[in-house]
Design a protein around this motif. Structure first.
Motif, short mmCIF file in Angstrom:
data_model
loop_
_atom_site.label_atom_id
_atom_site.label_comp_id
_atom_site.label_asym_id
_atom_site.label_seq_id
_atom_site.Cartn_x
_atom_site.Cartn_y
_atom_site.Cartn_z
N ARG A 149 0.84 -1.21 0.00
CA ARG A 149 0.00 0.00 0.00
C ARG A 149 0.87 1.26 0.00
NH1 ARG A 149 -4.20 1.40 4.92
NH2 ARG A 149 -4.71 3.51 4.28
N ARG A 150 1.91 1.24 0.82
CA ARG A 150 2.81 2.39 0.89
C ARG A 150 3.51 2.62 -0.46
NH1 ARG A 150 3.75 7.12 3.31
NH2 ARG A 150 5.95 7.48 3.64
N ILE A 151 3.95 1.53 -1.08
CA ILE A 151 4.59 1.64 -2.39
C ILE A 151 3.60 2.23 -3.39
CG2 ILE A 151 5.48 0.30 -4.35
CD1 ILE A 151 6.85 -1.52 -2.24
N ASP A 152 2.34 1.77 -3.36
CA ASP A 152 1.32 2.31 -4.26
C ASP A 152 1.11 3.80 -4.05
OD1 ASP A 152 0.87 -0.12 -5.46
OD2 ASP A 152 -0.92 -0.60 -4.28
N GLU A 153 1.23 4.25 -2.80
CA GLU A 153 0.95 5.65 -2.48
C GLU A 153 2.10 6.59 -2.85
OE1 GLU A 153 0.11 5.51 1.70
OE2 GLU A 153 -1.94 4.79 1.41
N ILE A 154 3.36 6.14 -2.68
CA ILE A 154 4.46 7.11 -2.82
C ILE A 154 5.33 6.93 -4.05
CG2 ILE A 154 4.55 7.50 -0.33
CD1 ILE A 154 7.15 5.85 -0.31
N VAL A 155 5.32 5.75 -4.66
CA VAL A 155 6.19 5.52 -5.82
C VAL A 155 5.43 5.91 -7.09
CG1 VAL A 155 7.39 3.74 -7.15
CG2 VAL A 155 7.44 3.66 -4.66
N PRO A 156 6.05 6.70 -7.95
CA PRO A 156 5.40 7.07 -9.21
C PRO A 156 5.00 5.82 -10.01
CG PRO A 156 7.39 8.38 -8.89
CD PRO A 156 7.37 7.34 -7.81
N LYS A 157 3.90 5.92 -10.72
CA LYS A 157 3.33 4.77 -11.44
C LYS A 157 4.34 4.08 -12.37
CE LYS A 157 -0.94 4.76 -10.02
NZ LYS A 157 -1.28 3.82 -8.99
N GLN A 158 5.20 4.84 -13.02
CA GLN A 158 6.13 4.22 -13.98
C GLN A 158 7.19 3.36 -13.27
OE1 GLN A 158 5.89 7.60 -13.59
NE2 GLN A 158 7.87 8.58 -13.84
N PHE A 159 7.38 3.56 -11.95
CA PHE A 159 8.37 2.77 -11.21
C PHE A 159 7.72 1.79 -10.23
CE2 PHE A 159 10.49 6.92 -12.01
CZ PHE A 159 11.39 6.46 -12.97
N ASN A 160 6.40 1.75 -10.23
CA ASN A 160 5.69 0.94 -9.27
C ASN A 160 6.03 -0.54 -9.39
OD1 ASN A 160 3.20 -0.64 -8.25
ND2 ASN A 160 2.94 1.41 -7.38
N LEU A 161 6.05 -1.07 -10.59
CA LEU A 161 6.34 -2.49 -10.80
C LEU A 161 7.75 -2.84 -10.33
CD1 LEU A 161 5.51 -5.26 -11.85
CD2 LEU A 161 6.29 -4.55 -14.12
N ILE A 162 8.70 -1.99 -10.60
CA ILE A 162 10.08 -2.22 -10.16
C ILE A 162 10.15 -2.23 -8.64
CG2 ILE A 162 12.42 -1.27 -10.13
CD1 ILE A 162 11.79 -0.17 -12.95
N ALA A 163 9.50 -1.26 -8.01
CA ALA A 163 9.55 -1.14 -6.56
C ALA A 163 8.90 -2.34 -5.88
CB ALA A 163 8.87 0.15 -6.11
N ILE A 164 7.72 -2.75 -6.34
CA ILE A 164 7.03 -3.88 -5.71
C ILE A 164 7.79 -5.18 -5.98
CG2 ILE A 164 5.37 -4.49 -7.51
CD1 ILE A 164 4.47 -4.21 -3.84
N SER A 165 8.36 -5.32 -7.16
CA SER A 165 9.14 -6.52 -7.48
C SER A 165 10.37 -6.62 -6.58
CB SER A 165 9.58 -6.52 -8.94
OG SER A 165 8.47 -6.58 -9.78
N PHE A 166 11.04 -5.49 -6.36
CA PHE A 166 12.21 -5.50 -5.48
C PHE A 166 11.81 -5.85 -4.05
CE2 PHE A 166 15.33 -3.40 -2.69
CZ PHE A 166 16.46 -4.07 -3.11
N TRP A 167 10.71 -5.27 -3.58
CA TRP A 167 10.24 -5.58 -2.22
C TRP A 167 9.91 -7.06 -2.10
CZ3 TRP A 167 10.14 -5.64 2.60
CH2 TRP A 167 9.11 -6.22 3.30
N LEU A 168 9.21 -7.63 -3.06
CA LEU A 168 8.86 -9.05 -3.00
C LEU A 168 10.10 -9.93 -3.09
CD1 LEU A 168 5.61 -9.01 -5.13
CD2 LEU A 168 5.81 -9.17 -2.63
N PHE A 169 11.12 -9.50 -3.85
CA PHE A 169 12.38 -10.23 -3.90
C PHE A 169 13.04 -10.27 -2.53
CE2 PHE A 169 17.02 -10.01 -4.20
CZ PHE A 169 17.28 -11.25 -4.75
N ILE A 170 13.06 -9.13 -1.84
CA ILE A 170 13.63 -9.08 -0.49
C ILE A 170 12.86 -10.01 0.44
CG2 ILE A 170 14.03 -7.56 1.51
CD1 ILE A 170 15.96 -7.11 -0.84
N GLY A 171 11.53 -10.00 0.33
CA GLY A 171 10.72 -10.90 1.15
C GLY A 171 11.00 -12.36 0.86
N ASP A 172 11.15 -12.71 -0.42
CA ASP A 172 11.48 -14.08 -0.79
C ASP A 172 12.85 -14.49 -0.29
OD1 ASP A 172 9.05 -14.42 -1.99
OD2 ASP A 172 9.78 -14.15 -4.04
N PHE A 173 13.79 -13.56 -0.32
CA PHE A 173 15.13 -13.85 0.20
C PHE A 173 15.05 -14.19 1.69
CE2 PHE A 173 19.15 -12.61 2.15
CZ PHE A 173 20.04 -13.35 1.38
N GLY A 174 14.27 -13.43 2.43
CA GLY A 174 14.07 -13.72 3.85
C GLY A 174 13.41 -15.06 4.07
#
Length: 125
Positions: A82-107
């Motif tokens: 939700r925070r990523i959706d609110e603050i990251v510009p739309k053109q970078f949203n997919l990159i930001a959420i993908s990176f966050w999910l990668f970090i979660g998968d690493f954990g």
């Protein structure tokens, strides 16, 4: 010997815990967009409370512990998405959420590789 009307806990708990797992994660993710935004560490207290419930080693409390852990997890993931959706510009949203999910998968992978050591600590040899 068990009678026809006797409930054997070994057959009962796995499906109930699986259902609690699914519902906890689902509720957490749905609620993360409906509740007032909070820091993810606030939701981590739910995961800690669920882990403490599981560490009591009371079989009937296991589904409650699983639900609580996964609800905390769902709230954390959902609130960060939700925070990523609110603050990251739309053109970078997919990159930001993908990176966050990668970090979660690493954990997740790190945690699954540590499970043997955690099991020794909790259960013993």
């Amino acid at each position: 010997m068990t009678g026809a009307g006797t409930l054997y806990m070994g057959n009962f708990l796995p499906p109930v815990s699986g259902l609690a797992d699914m519902l906890g994660g689902l509720c957490g993710r749905v609620l993360s967009y409906r509740l007032q935004a909070r820091h993810p560490l606030v939701y981590a207290t739910l995961s800690v409370a669920g882990a403490i419930t599981l560490l009591t080693k009371v079989p009937l409390l296991a589904p409650l512990g699983v639900f609580t852990v996964l609800m905390g997890d769902g709230l954390i993931y959902g609130s960060i998405a939700r925070r990523i959706d609110e603050i990251v510009p739309k053109q970078f949203n997919l990159i930001a959420i993908s990176f966050w999910l990668f970090i979660g998968d690493f954990g997740s992978v790190a945690g699954s590789n540590l499970i043997c050591y955690i099991r020794l600590w909790v259960v013993g040899s």
